[in-house]
Design an enzyme around this catalytic site. Structure first.
Site, PDB file in Angstrom:
ATOM      1  N   LYS A  77     -10.651 -11.907  -8.431  1.00 31.18           N
ATOM      2  CA  LYS A  77     -10.964 -11.069  -9.589  1.00 31.18           C
ATOM      3  C   LYS A  77      -9.773 -11.143 -10.544  1.00 31.18           C
ATOM      4  CE  LYS A  77     -12.527  -6.219 -10.222  1.00 31.18           C
ATOM      5  NZ  LYS A  77     -12.816  -4.968  -9.485  1.00 31.18           N
ATOM      6  N   SER A 152     -17.330  -3.186 -10.579  1.00 30.61           N
ATOM      7  CA  SER A 152     -16.652  -4.003 -11.554  1.00 30.61           C
ATOM      8  C   SER A 152     -16.361  -5.438 -11.084  1.00 30.61           C
ATOM      9  CB  SER A 152     -15.336  -3.346 -11.955  1.00 30.61           C
ATOM     10  OG  SER A 152     -14.453  -3.267 -10.866  1.00 30.61           O
ATOM     11  N   SER A 176     -16.582  -0.798  -6.472  1.00 30.02           N
ATOM     12  CA  SER A 176     -16.536  -2.049  -7.235  1.00 30.02           C
ATOM     13  C   SER A 176     -16.580  -3.341  -6.416  1.00 30.02           C
ATOM     14  CB  SER A 176     -15.300  -2.073  -8.133  1.00 30.02           C
ATOM     15  OG  SER A 176     -15.502  -1.238  -9.239  1.00 30.02           O
TER      16      SER A 176
END
Lengths: 472, 96
Positions: A77, A152, A176
Protein backbone atom coordinates in the site's frame (compact mmCIF):
# COMPACT_ATOMS: atom_id res chain seq x y z
CA UNK A 1 -6.81 -15.80 -11.06
CA UNK A 2 -4.15 -18.37 -10.40
CA UNK A 3 -1.14 -16.50 -11.72
CA UNK A 4 0.94 -17.66 -8.78
CA UNK A 5 1.45 -20.74 -6.65
CA UNK A 6 1.48 -20.41 -2.86
CA UNK A 7 4.15 -18.08 -1.49
CA UNK A 8 6.13 -21.00 -0.04
CA UNK A 9 6.03 -22.82 -3.39
CA UNK A 10 7.08 -19.71 -5.29
CA UNK A 11 10.02 -19.24 -2.93
CA UNK A 12 10.97 -22.93 -3.21
CA UNK A 13 10.99 -22.68 -7.01
CA UNK A 14 13.41 -19.76 -6.91
CA UNK A 15 15.59 -21.41 -4.26
CA UNK A 16 15.86 -24.61 -6.29
CA UNK A 17 16.59 -22.81 -9.53
CA UNK A 18 13.38 -24.04 -11.21
CA UNK A 19 12.37 -20.39 -11.48
CA UNK A 20 14.22 -17.12 -10.97
CA UNK A 21 13.59 -13.90 -9.08
CA UNK A 22 14.08 -11.91 -12.26
CA UNK A 23 11.38 -13.91 -14.08
CA UNK A 24 9.01 -13.34 -11.15
CA UNK A 25 9.63 -9.60 -11.12
CA UNK A 26 9.23 -9.32 -14.90
CA UNK A 27 6.03 -11.36 -14.70
CA UNK A 28 4.60 -9.13 -11.96
CA UNK A 29 5.54 -5.94 -13.83
CA UNK A 30 3.90 -7.27 -17.00
CA UNK A 31 0.74 -8.24 -15.09
CA UNK A 32 0.62 -4.78 -13.53
CA UNK A 33 0.88 -3.17 -16.95
CA UNK A 34 -1.71 -5.48 -18.51
CA UNK A 35 -4.20 -4.72 -15.73
CA UNK A 36 -3.69 -0.97 -15.53
CA UNK A 37 -7.37 -0.36 -16.35
CA UNK A 38 -8.26 -1.36 -12.76
CA UNK A 39 -6.05 1.44 -11.41
CA UNK A 40 -4.85 -0.59 -8.46
CA UNK A 41 -1.29 0.72 -8.67
CA UNK A 42 0.11 4.22 -8.12
CA UNK A 43 3.81 3.60 -8.82
CA UNK A 44 5.92 0.64 -9.91
CA UNK A 45 9.35 0.02 -8.39
CA UNK A 46 11.06 -1.23 -11.53
CA UNK A 47 14.78 -0.49 -11.34
CA UNK A 48 15.25 -1.40 -7.71
CA UNK A 49 13.13 -4.56 -8.04
CA UNK A 50 15.10 -5.77 -11.06
CA UNK A 51 18.38 -4.94 -9.35
CA UNK A 52 17.42 -6.87 -6.23
CA UNK A 53 16.16 -9.79 -8.31
CA UNK A 54 19.54 -10.04 -10.07
CA UNK A 55 21.33 -9.98 -6.73
CA UNK A 56 19.07 -12.71 -5.40
CA UNK A 57 19.50 -14.91 -8.47
CA UNK A 58 23.28 -14.53 -8.20
CA UNK A 59 23.09 -15.66 -4.58
CA UNK A 60 21.03 -18.70 -5.54
CA UNK A 61 23.49 -19.55 -8.36
CA UNK A 62 26.38 -19.41 -5.88
CA UNK A 63 24.55 -21.72 -3.52
CA UNK A 64 24.37 -19.11 -0.74
CA UNK A 65 21.72 -19.29 1.95
CA UNK A 66 18.49 -17.59 0.86
CA UNK A 67 15.40 -16.52 2.79
CA UNK A 68 11.91 -17.95 3.16
CA UNK A 69 10.42 -15.52 0.64
CA UNK A 70 13.25 -15.64 -1.87
CA UNK A 71 12.32 -14.07 -5.18
CA UNK A 72 8.66 -13.57 -4.27
CA UNK A 73 7.27 -10.24 -5.56
CA UNK A 74 4.78 -8.27 -3.51
CA UNK A 75 2.91 -4.97 -3.58
CA UNK A 76 2.74 -2.48 -0.71
CA UNK A 77 0.00 0.00 0.00
CA UNK A 78 1.41 3.42 -0.82
CA UNK A 79 1.45 4.50 2.83
CA UNK A 80 4.49 2.23 3.42
CA UNK A 81 7.76 4.11 3.01
CA UNK A 82 9.82 2.33 0.38
CA UNK A 83 13.08 2.80 -1.45
CA UNK A 84 12.95 3.03 -5.22
CA UNK A 85 9.72 4.98 -5.64
CA UNK A 86 7.72 7.85 -4.27
CA UNK A 87 5.55 7.31 -1.20
CA UNK A 88 2.44 9.43 -1.56
CA UNK A 89 -0.25 7.87 0.69
CA UNK A 90 -2.38 8.73 -2.40
CA UNK A 91 -2.29 12.35 -1.32
CA UNK A 92 -1.29 15.49 -3.21
CA UNK A 93 0.55 16.79 -0.18
CA UNK A 94 3.03 13.88 -0.40
CA UNK A 95 3.25 13.72 -4.20
CA UNK A 96 6.90 13.45 -5.16
CA UNK A 97 8.00 12.45 -1.65
CA UNK A 98 11.00 10.12 -1.68
CA UNK A 99 11.35 8.37 1.63
CA UNK A 100 14.81 8.60 3.20
CA UNK A 101 14.27 5.29 4.98
CA UNK A 102 12.12 2.21 4.52
CA UNK A 103 9.42 0.71 6.72
CA UNK A 104 10.48 -2.07 9.09
CA UNK A 105 7.84 -4.45 7.72
CA UNK A 106 9.29 -4.15 4.22
CA UNK A 107 12.85 -4.45 5.52
CA UNK A 108 11.89 -7.70 7.22
CA UNK A 109 10.26 -9.07 4.07
CA UNK A 110 13.29 -8.04 2.00
CA UNK A 111 15.63 -9.71 4.47
CA UNK A 112 13.84 -12.98 3.60
CA UNK A 113 14.26 -12.31 -0.12
CA UNK A 114 10.86 -10.83 -1.04
CA UNK A 115 10.82 -8.04 -3.62
CA UNK A 116 8.51 -5.02 -3.51
CA UNK A 117 7.47 -4.29 -7.11
CA UNK A 118 4.77 -1.64 -6.77
CA UNK A 119 2.79 0.71 -4.53
CA UNK A 120 -0.95 0.29 -4.37
CA UNK A 121 -3.71 2.89 -4.37
CA UNK A 122 -5.64 3.82 -1.22
CA UNK A 123 -7.96 6.47 0.09
CA UNK A 124 -5.61 9.39 0.74
CA UNK A 125 -3.94 8.85 4.13
CA UNK A 126 -6.12 5.71 4.43
CA UNK A 127 -9.20 7.83 5.13
CA UNK A 128 -12.09 5.97 3.58
CA UNK A 129 -13.63 2.70 2.55
CA UNK A 130 -13.60 2.75 -1.25
CA UNK A 131 -10.37 4.41 -2.58
CA UNK A 132 -12.68 7.13 -3.90
CA UNK A 133 -10.87 9.49 -1.52
CA UNK A 134 -7.56 8.86 -3.31
CA UNK A 135 -6.31 12.22 -4.57
CA UNK A 136 -5.30 10.47 -7.81
CA UNK A 137 -7.87 7.93 -9.06
CA UNK A 138 -10.42 5.29 -8.02
CA UNK A 139 -9.48 1.59 -8.02
CA UNK A 140 -12.04 -0.61 -9.75
CA UNK A 141 -13.28 -3.90 -8.36
CA UNK A 142 -11.67 -6.79 -10.29
CA UNK A 143 -15.03 -8.59 -10.46
CA UNK A 144 -17.11 -5.62 -11.61
CA UNK A 145 -15.46 -2.47 -12.88
CA UNK A 146 -18.48 -0.34 -12.00
CA UNK A 147 -18.02 -1.16 -8.32
CA UNK A 148 -15.44 -0.08 -5.74
CA UNK A 149 -12.65 -2.37 -4.60
CA UNK A 150 -13.26 -1.19 -1.04
CA UNK A 151 -10.80 0.66 1.09
CA UNK A 152 -8.76 2.03 2.29
CA UNK A 153 -6.40 -0.78 1.15
CA UNK A 154 -8.45 -1.10 -2.07
CA UNK A 155 -5.46 -1.10 -4.41
CA UNK A 156 -3.75 -3.87 -2.40
CA UNK A 157 -6.87 -6.07 -2.30
CA UNK A 158 -7.60 -5.53 -6.01
CA UNK A 159 -3.96 -6.28 -6.85
CA UNK A 160 -4.12 -9.64 -5.06
CA UNK A 161 -7.53 -10.48 -6.53
CA UNK A 162 -6.14 -9.69 -9.99
CA UNK A 163 -3.12 -11.88 -9.26
CA UNK A 164 -0.61 -9.09 -9.91
CA UNK A 165 1.61 -10.48 -7.15
CA UNK A 166 1.36 -13.34 -4.65
CA UNK A 167 0.64 -10.96 -1.77
CA UNK A 168 0.19 -7.33 -0.81
CA UNK A 169 0.46 -5.28 2.36
CA UNK A 170 -2.30 -3.16 3.79
CA UNK A 171 -2.99 -1.11 6.89
CA UNK A 172 -6.12 -1.42 9.01
CA UNK A 173 -7.27 1.42 11.27
CA UNK A 174 -10.97 0.56 11.26
CA UNK A 175 -11.35 -2.21 8.67
CA UNK A 176 -9.08 -1.08 5.85
CA UNK A 177 -7.56 -4.54 5.29
CA UNK A 178 -10.64 -6.68 5.97
CA UNK A 179 -13.30 -4.66 4.12
CA UNK A 180 -11.56 -4.48 0.70
CA UNK A 181 -10.56 -8.14 1.12
CA UNK A 182 -14.23 -9.01 1.58
CA UNK A 183 -15.20 -6.87 -1.42
CA UNK A 184 -12.52 -8.43 -3.68
CA UNK A 185 -12.76 -12.05 -2.49
CA UNK A 186 -9.31 -12.41 -0.90
CA UNK A 187 -7.92 -13.08 2.57
CA UNK A 188 -7.14 -10.03 4.72
CA UNK A 189 -5.56 -10.24 8.17
CA UNK A 190 -5.58 -7.51 10.79
CA UNK A 191 -3.18 -8.75 13.47
CA UNK A 192 -3.22 -7.93 17.19
CA UNK A 193 -2.43 -4.28 17.89
CA UNK A 194 1.33 -3.93 18.25
CA UNK A 195 2.28 -7.26 16.67
CA UNK A 196 3.78 -5.73 13.51
CA UNK A 197 6.03 -2.67 13.58
CA UNK A 198 4.53 0.47 12.11
CA UNK A 199 7.85 2.24 11.76
CA UNK A 200 7.87 3.77 8.29
CA UNK A 201 4.12 3.56 7.73
CA UNK A 202 2.30 6.89 7.35
CA UNK A 203 0.45 7.29 10.66
CA UNK A 204 -3.32 7.66 10.66
CA UNK A 205 -4.63 6.87 14.15
CA UNK A 206 -1.84 5.62 16.37
CA UNK A 207 -4.00 3.83 18.95
CA UNK A 208 -5.71 1.63 16.32
CA UNK A 209 -3.40 1.42 13.25
CA UNK A 210 -2.09 -2.04 12.44
CA UNK A 211 -0.54 -3.44 9.31
CA UNK A 212 -1.06 -6.86 7.81
CA UNK A 213 -1.07 -9.06 4.73
CA UNK A 214 -3.62 -9.49 1.95
CA UNK A 215 -3.29 -12.88 0.26
CA UNK A 216 -5.21 -15.55 -1.64
CA UNK A 217 -5.00 -18.10 1.18
CA UNK A 218 -4.77 -18.24 4.97
CA UNK A 219 -1.45 -20.11 4.90
CA UNK A 220 0.08 -17.33 2.80
CA UNK A 221 -1.16 -14.73 5.29
CA UNK A 222 0.36 -16.79 8.13
CA UNK A 223 3.75 -16.90 6.39
CA UNK A 224 3.84 -13.15 5.74
CA UNK A 225 2.78 -12.41 9.34
CA UNK A 226 5.44 -14.79 10.61
CA UNK A 227 8.12 -12.81 8.76
CA UNK A 228 6.81 -9.32 9.63
CA UNK A 229 5.85 -9.64 13.30
CA UNK A 230 7.87 -8.99 16.42
CA UNK A 231 9.34 -6.16 18.44
CA UNK A 232 11.13 -3.31 16.72
CA UNK A 233 13.35 -0.77 18.47
CA UNK A 234 11.99 1.81 16.01
CA UNK A 235 8.38 1.29 17.16
CA UNK A 236 7.99 1.34 20.93
CA UNK A 237 4.37 0.15 20.65
CA UNK A 238 5.39 -3.29 19.32
CA UNK A 239 4.69 -6.31 21.52
CA UNK A 240 6.60 -9.56 22.01
CA UNK A 241 5.29 -12.11 19.53
CA UNK A 242 4.18 -15.67 20.07
CA UNK A 243 7.06 -18.16 20.32
CA UNK A 244 5.47 -20.63 17.95
CA UNK A 245 5.64 -19.97 14.23
CA UNK A 246 2.37 -18.70 12.77
CA UNK A 247 2.85 -21.12 9.89
CA UNK A 248 2.35 -24.36 11.80
CA UNK A 249 -1.17 -25.60 11.27
CA UNK A 250 -2.93 -27.57 13.93
CA UNK A 251 -6.60 -28.32 13.44
CA UNK A 252 -8.70 -26.63 16.12
CA UNK A 253 -10.37 -29.05 18.49
CA UNK A 254 -14.13 -28.33 18.82
CA UNK A 255 -13.61 -24.58 18.95
CA UNK A 256 -16.31 -22.52 20.64
CA UNK A 257 -17.43 -19.81 18.27
CA UNK A 258 -19.70 -16.96 19.26
CA UNK A 259 -21.81 -15.51 16.48
CA UNK A 260 -22.19 -11.81 17.19
CA UNK A 261 -25.92 -11.10 17.51
CA UNK A 262 -25.50 -7.38 16.95
CA UNK A 263 -23.88 -8.08 13.58
CA UNK A 264 -26.51 -10.57 12.43
CA UNK A 265 -29.57 -8.53 13.26
CA UNK A 266 -30.98 -5.83 11.11
CA UNK A 267 -29.13 -3.91 8.45
CA UNK A 268 -27.38 -6.88 6.88
CA UNK A 269 -28.15 -7.56 3.23
CA UNK A 270 -30.25 -10.79 3.20
CA UNK A 271 -27.97 -12.48 0.66
CA UNK A 272 -24.88 -11.57 2.68
CA UNK A 273 -26.60 -12.95 5.78
CA UNK A 274 -27.33 -16.18 3.95
CA UNK A 275 -23.65 -16.60 3.07
CA UNK A 276 -22.66 -16.07 6.70
CA UNK A 277 -25.29 -18.55 7.90
CA UNK A 278 -23.96 -21.13 5.45
CA UNK A 279 -20.46 -20.53 6.81
CA UNK A 280 -21.74 -21.08 10.34
CA UNK A 281 -23.38 -24.33 9.25
CA UNK A 282 -20.14 -25.54 7.67
CA UNK A 283 -18.19 -24.84 10.83
CA UNK A 284 -20.89 -26.61 12.85
CA UNK A 285 -20.71 -29.65 10.56
CA UNK A 286 -16.94 -29.67 10.97
CA UNK A 287 -17.35 -29.89 14.74
CA UNK A 288 -17.38 -26.31 16.01
CA UNK A 289 -19.64 -25.41 18.92
CA UNK A 290 -21.72 -22.45 17.86
CA UNK A 291 -23.57 -20.10 20.16
CA UNK A 292 -25.03 -16.64 19.70
CA UNK A 293 -23.44 -13.98 21.88
CA UNK A 294 -24.22 -10.36 22.57
CA UNK A 295 -21.85 -7.44 23.06
CA UNK A 296 -24.37 -4.74 23.94
CA UNK A 297 -22.01 -1.79 23.39
CA UNK A 298 -21.10 -2.82 19.83
CA UNK A 299 -23.66 -0.46 18.26
CA UNK A 300 -21.70 2.38 19.93
CA UNK A 301 -18.36 1.38 18.43
CA UNK A 302 -18.72 3.41 15.26
CA UNK A 303 -19.48 6.62 17.17
CA UNK A 304 -16.48 6.00 19.43
CA UNK A 305 -14.36 5.37 16.35
CA UNK A 306 -15.42 8.56 14.59
CA UNK A 307 -14.39 10.60 17.61
CA UNK A 308 -11.15 8.85 18.57
CA UNK A 309 -9.79 8.38 15.07
CA UNK A 310 -10.30 11.94 13.75
CA UNK A 311 -8.74 13.19 16.99
CA UNK A 312 -5.62 11.14 16.35
CA UNK A 313 -5.71 11.99 12.64
CA UNK A 314 -5.76 15.72 13.35
CA UNK A 315 -2.72 15.26 15.55
CA UNK A 316 -0.80 12.98 13.15
CA UNK A 317 -1.50 15.19 10.14
CA UNK A 318 -0.21 18.32 11.87
CA UNK A 319 3.29 17.40 10.69
CA UNK A 320 2.33 18.25 7.12
CA UNK A 321 3.14 21.90 7.40
CA UNK A 322 4.80 22.57 4.05
CA UNK A 323 8.19 23.34 5.58
CA UNK A 324 10.25 20.17 5.94
CA UNK A 325 8.80 17.82 3.31
CA UNK A 326 5.76 17.45 1.11
CA UNK A 327 3.87 20.06 -0.87
CA UNK A 328 4.69 23.67 -0.08
CA UNK A 329 2.80 26.59 -1.53
CA UNK A 330 5.28 28.94 -3.17
CA UNK A 331 2.99 31.97 -3.19
CA UNK A 332 2.82 32.39 0.59
CA UNK A 333 4.12 35.68 1.94
CA UNK A 334 4.83 34.65 5.52
CA UNK A 335 5.15 31.47 7.60
CA UNK A 336 1.58 31.31 8.85
CA UNK A 337 0.33 31.89 5.32
CA UNK A 338 2.63 29.09 4.14
CA UNK A 339 1.16 26.64 6.68
CA UNK A 340 -2.39 27.49 5.72
CA UNK A 341 -1.93 27.53 1.96
CA UNK A 342 0.22 24.37 1.88
CA UNK A 343 -2.26 22.42 3.98
CA UNK A 344 -5.38 23.78 2.25
CA UNK A 345 -4.07 23.00 -1.23
CA UNK A 346 -2.26 19.80 -0.27
CA UNK A 347 -5.01 18.00 1.67
CA UNK A 348 -8.09 16.54 0.03
CA UNK A 349 -11.66 16.98 1.27
CA UNK A 350 -11.74 13.93 3.55
CA UNK A 351 -8.44 14.73 5.26
CA UNK A 352 -9.73 18.26 5.95
CA UNK A 353 -13.03 16.87 7.23
CA UNK A 354 -11.27 14.55 9.68
CA UNK A 355 -8.76 17.17 10.77
CA UNK A 356 -11.60 19.52 11.65
CA UNK A 357 -13.69 16.90 13.47
CA UNK A 358 -10.57 15.90 15.39
CA UNK A 359 -9.74 19.50 16.20
CA UNK A 360 -13.30 20.03 17.43
CA UNK A 361 -13.49 16.97 19.71
CA UNK A 362 -10.08 17.80 21.21
CA UNK A 363 -10.69 21.51 21.69
CA UNK A 364 -11.14 22.88 25.17
CA UNK A 365 -14.78 22.89 26.15
CA UNK A 366 -15.55 19.82 24.02
CA UNK A 367 -12.73 17.48 25.05
CA UNK A 368 -14.62 15.89 27.97
CA UNK A 369 -17.94 15.63 26.17
CA UNK A 370 -16.55 14.01 23.04
CA UNK A 371 -13.02 12.65 23.30
CA UNK A 372 -12.91 11.58 26.93
CA UNK A 373 -16.44 10.21 26.76
CA UNK A 374 -15.59 8.17 23.66
CA UNK A 375 -12.45 6.76 25.26
CA UNK A 376 -14.53 5.80 28.30
CA UNK A 377 -17.14 4.02 26.18
CA UNK A 378 -14.13 2.29 24.60
CA UNK A 379 -13.37 0.85 28.04
CA UNK A 380 -16.89 -0.60 28.11
CA UNK A 381 -16.26 -2.23 24.73
CA UNK A 382 -12.93 -3.68 25.90
CA UNK A 383 -14.63 -5.13 28.99
CA UNK A 384 -17.38 -6.73 26.92
CA UNK A 385 -14.83 -8.37 24.62
CA UNK A 386 -12.89 -9.66 27.62
CA UNK A 387 -15.98 -11.18 29.18
CA UNK A 388 -17.30 -12.71 25.95
CA UNK A 389 -13.91 -14.36 25.39
CA UNK A 390 -14.34 -16.07 28.76
CA UNK A 391 -17.30 -17.90 27.21
CA UNK A 392 -16.13 -18.49 23.62
CA UNK A 393 -12.77 -18.89 21.86
CA UNK A 394 -13.66 -16.86 18.78
CA UNK A 395 -16.22 -14.43 17.45
CA UNK A 396 -17.82 -14.56 14.03
CA UNK A 397 -19.86 -12.24 11.86
CA UNK A 398 -19.92 -10.53 8.48
CA UNK A 399 -17.09 -8.14 7.59
CA UNK A 400 -19.41 -5.67 5.89
CA UNK A 401 -23.22 -5.70 5.86
CA UNK A 402 -23.22 -5.50 2.05
CA UNK A 403 -21.21 -6.34 -1.06
CA UNK A 404 -19.00 -3.88 -2.93
CA UNK A 405 -21.10 -0.85 -3.80
CA UNK A 406 -21.20 1.08 -7.07
CA UNK A 407 -18.55 3.72 -7.61
CA UNK A 408 -20.11 7.03 -6.54
CA UNK A 409 -22.95 5.48 -4.54
CA UNK A 410 -21.77 6.81 -1.15
CA UNK A 411 -19.39 9.57 -2.12
CA UNK A 412 -21.84 12.45 -1.69
CA UNK A 413 -22.60 11.59 1.93
CA UNK A 414 -19.58 11.18 4.24
CA UNK A 415 -21.69 9.82 7.10
CA UNK A 416 -23.15 7.09 4.87
CA UNK A 417 -19.61 6.17 3.84
CA UNK A 418 -18.58 5.93 7.52
CA UNK A 419 -21.40 3.44 8.17
CA UNK A 420 -19.66 0.91 5.89
CA UNK A 421 -17.13 0.42 8.73
CA UNK A 422 -19.80 -0.56 11.26
CA UNK A 423 -18.68 -4.21 11.71
CA UNK A 424 -14.93 -3.71 11.52
CA UNK A 425 -14.05 -0.80 13.82
CA UNK A 426 -14.61 -2.57 17.15
CA UNK A 427 -11.65 -4.95 16.66
CA UNK A 428 -9.39 -1.94 16.18
CA UNK A 429 -10.72 -0.12 19.22
CA UNK A 430 -10.03 -3.14 21.46
CA UNK A 431 -6.86 -4.29 19.68
CA UNK A 432 -7.91 -7.85 18.88
CA UNK A 433 -6.89 -9.74 15.71
CA UNK A 434 -9.50 -10.29 13.01
CA UNK A 435 -9.48 -11.83 9.58
CA UNK A 436 -11.67 -11.72 6.49
CA UNK A 437 -11.91 -15.04 4.66
CA UNK A 438 -13.86 -15.52 1.40
CA UNK A 439 -17.15 -17.25 2.19
CA UNK A 440 -19.29 -17.05 -0.94
CA UNK A 441 -21.05 -14.55 -3.14
CA UNK A 442 -24.11 -12.32 -2.98
CA UNK A 443 -25.46 -10.54 -6.07
CA UNK A 444 -22.51 -12.12 -7.87
CA UNK A 445 -19.97 -10.30 -5.68
CA UNK A 446 -17.64 -11.77 -3.04
CA UNK A 447 -18.59 -11.92 0.63
CA UNK A 448 -16.12 -12.53 3.44
CA UNK A 449 -16.73 -13.84 6.93
CA UNK A 450 -15.00 -12.13 9.78
CA UNK A 451 -13.35 -14.22 12.46
CA UNK A 452 -12.07 -12.52 15.61
CA UNK A 453 -9.88 -13.85 18.45
CA UNK A 454 -8.57 -12.39 21.73
CA UNK A 455 -5.42 -10.24 21.69
CA UNK A 456 -2.26 -12.20 20.87
CA UNK A 457 -4.25 -15.24 19.71
CA UNK A 458 -3.24 -14.60 16.12
CA UNK A 459 -2.01 -18.17 15.70
CA UNK A 460 -5.35 -19.59 16.90
CA UNK A 461 -7.17 -17.20 14.61
CA UNK A 462 -5.13 -18.31 11.59
CA UNK A 463 -5.76 -21.96 12.45
CA UNK A 464 -9.51 -21.42 12.70
CA UNK A 465 -9.48 -19.46 9.44
CA UNK A 466 -7.60 -22.22 7.64
CA UNK A 467 -9.91 -24.81 9.11
CA UNK A 468 -12.87 -22.85 7.79
CA UNK A 469 -11.15 -22.44 4.42
CA UNK A 470 -10.87 -26.21 4.20
CA UNK A 471 -14.60 -26.71 4.72
CA UNK A 472 -15.27 -24.85 1.47
CA UNK B 1 -24.35 20.99 20.69
CA UNK B 2 -24.02 19.31 17.32
CA UNK B 3 -25.08 22.29 15.22
CA UNK B 4 -21.95 24.09 14.12
CA UNK B 5 -22.18 27.66 12.92
CA UNK B 6 -20.21 29.21 10.10
CA UNK B 7 -18.12 30.91 12.77
CA UNK B 8 -17.38 27.56 14.43
CA UNK B 9 -16.12 26.14 11.15
CA UNK B 10 -13.90 29.14 10.52
CA UNK B 11 -12.51 28.88 14.03
CA UNK B 12 -11.77 25.16 13.63
CA UNK B 13 -10.16 25.75 10.25
CA UNK B 14 -7.94 28.43 11.76
CA UNK B 15 -6.94 26.17 14.69
CA UNK B 16 -6.04 23.42 12.21
CA UNK B 17 -4.23 25.87 9.86
CA UNK B 18 -6.64 25.26 7.01
CA UNK B 19 -7.99 28.03 4.81
CA UNK B 20 -11.43 27.30 3.44
CA UNK B 21 -13.37 28.77 0.56
CA UNK B 22 -16.94 29.96 1.16
CA UNK B 23 -18.23 26.85 -0.59
CA UNK B 24 -16.13 24.64 1.69
CA UNK B 25 -17.31 26.44 4.82
CA UNK B 26 -20.91 25.79 3.86
CA UNK B 27 -20.21 22.16 2.95
CA UNK B 28 -18.30 21.38 6.16
CA UNK B 29 -20.86 23.16 8.30
CA UNK B 30 -23.49 20.73 7.03
CA UNK B 31 -21.30 17.61 7.02
CA UNK B 32 -19.59 18.13 10.37
CA UNK B 33 -22.92 18.89 12.04
CA UNK B 34 -24.32 15.62 10.67
CA UNK B 35 -21.30 13.62 11.83
CA UNK B 36 -21.31 15.18 15.29
CA UNK B 37 -25.05 14.58 15.45
CA UNK B 38 -24.40 10.90 14.82
CA UNK B 39 -21.70 10.51 17.48
CA UNK B 40 -23.74 12.42 20.02
CA UNK B 41 -25.70 9.37 21.17
CA UNK B 42 -22.68 8.45 23.30
CA UNK B 43 -23.89 11.19 25.65
CA UNK B 44 -26.58 8.98 27.10
CA UNK B 45 -24.30 5.98 27.73
CA UNK B 46 -23.74 5.24 31.40
CA UNK B 47 -19.98 5.19 31.98
CA UNK B 48 -19.98 5.84 35.69
CA UNK B 49 -17.05 4.24 37.47
CA UNK B 50 -15.13 3.69 34.23
CA UNK B 51 -11.87 5.33 33.20
CA UNK B 52 -10.88 6.10 29.60
CA UNK B 53 -8.82 3.65 27.53
CA UNK B 54 -6.06 5.35 25.59
CA UNK B 55 -3.90 2.31 24.94
CA UNK B 56 -5.05 -1.27 24.42
CA UNK B 57 -2.01 -3.54 24.59
CA UNK B 58 -1.10 -2.68 28.17
CA UNK B 59 2.42 -1.44 27.42
CA UNK B 60 3.61 1.44 29.57
CA UNK B 61 6.70 3.62 29.50
CA UNK B 62 8.82 1.77 26.97
CA UNK B 63 12.31 3.16 27.42
CA UNK B 64 15.62 2.64 25.66
CA UNK B 65 19.21 3.76 26.01
CA UNK B 66 19.86 7.21 24.60
CA UNK B 67 22.50 6.19 22.12
CA UNK B 68 23.45 6.89 18.54
CA UNK B 69 22.63 4.13 16.07
CA UNK B 70 23.85 4.53 12.51
CA UNK B 71 21.06 3.61 10.10
CA UNK B 72 23.15 4.56 7.08
CA UNK B 73 20.92 7.51 6.20
CA UNK B 74 22.90 10.55 5.13
CA UNK B 75 22.13 14.16 5.95
CA UNK B 76 21.46 14.70 2.26
CA UNK B 77 18.91 11.84 2.23
CA UNK B 78 17.08 13.47 5.11
CA UNK B 79 17.13 16.90 3.53
CA UNK B 80 16.28 15.98 -0.05
CA UNK B 81 12.53 16.48 0.46
CA UNK B 82 12.83 19.94 2.03
CA UNK B 83 10.88 22.46 -0.10
CA UNK B 84 13.19 25.44 0.40
CA UNK B 85 16.76 24.88 1.48
CA UNK B 86 19.83 26.93 2.14
CA UNK B 87 22.63 24.37 2.28
CA UNK B 88 21.91 22.15 5.25
CA UNK B 89 19.32 24.60 6.60
CA UNK B 90 15.55 24.39 6.19
CA UNK B 91 14.44 27.79 5.01
CA UNK B 92 11.01 29.14 5.94
CA UNK B 93 9.10 32.28 5.08
CA UNK B 94 9.42 35.27 7.37
CA UNK B 95 7.23 35.27 10.48
CA UNK B 96 5.45 38.57 9.84
Amino acid sequence: MANWKTIAEEAADVASGTNSAIKNVEKALKLIEDNSEYQAIINVIKDRALYRAKEIDAKVAKGEKVGRLVGVPFIAKDNFLTYGSETTAASNILKGFEAPYQSTAINKLEAEGAICVAKANLDAFAHGGSTENSDFFVTKNPLDKTRVAGGSSGGSAAAVALGLAPFALGSDTGGSIRQPSSFCGVVGLKPTYGLVSRSGVVAMASSTDVIGPITTSVQDAALVLDVMSGTDPLDSTTIVRNNQPYTVYKQPNTPKIGVIKEYMDEGVDPEVKKVIEEAIQRLKNAGAKIEYVSLPSLPLALAVYYIVVPAEVSSNLSRYDGQRFGFSDGTAVNLDDSYELSRSRGFGAEAKRRIMIGTHVLSSGYYDAYYKKAQTVRTKLCQEFTSVFEKVDYLLGPVVPEVAFKIGANSEDPLKMYLVDIMTVASNLVGVPAISVPAGTAQGMPVGIQLIAPQQHDLDLLQLAKWYEETR
Amino acid sequence: MSQLSKQDILKLARLARLRLSDVEVEKYQKELSAILGYVEHLDSVDTSGLTPTYQVSGLTNVVREDEIIDYGTSQEDLLKNVPIRDGAYVKVKRML
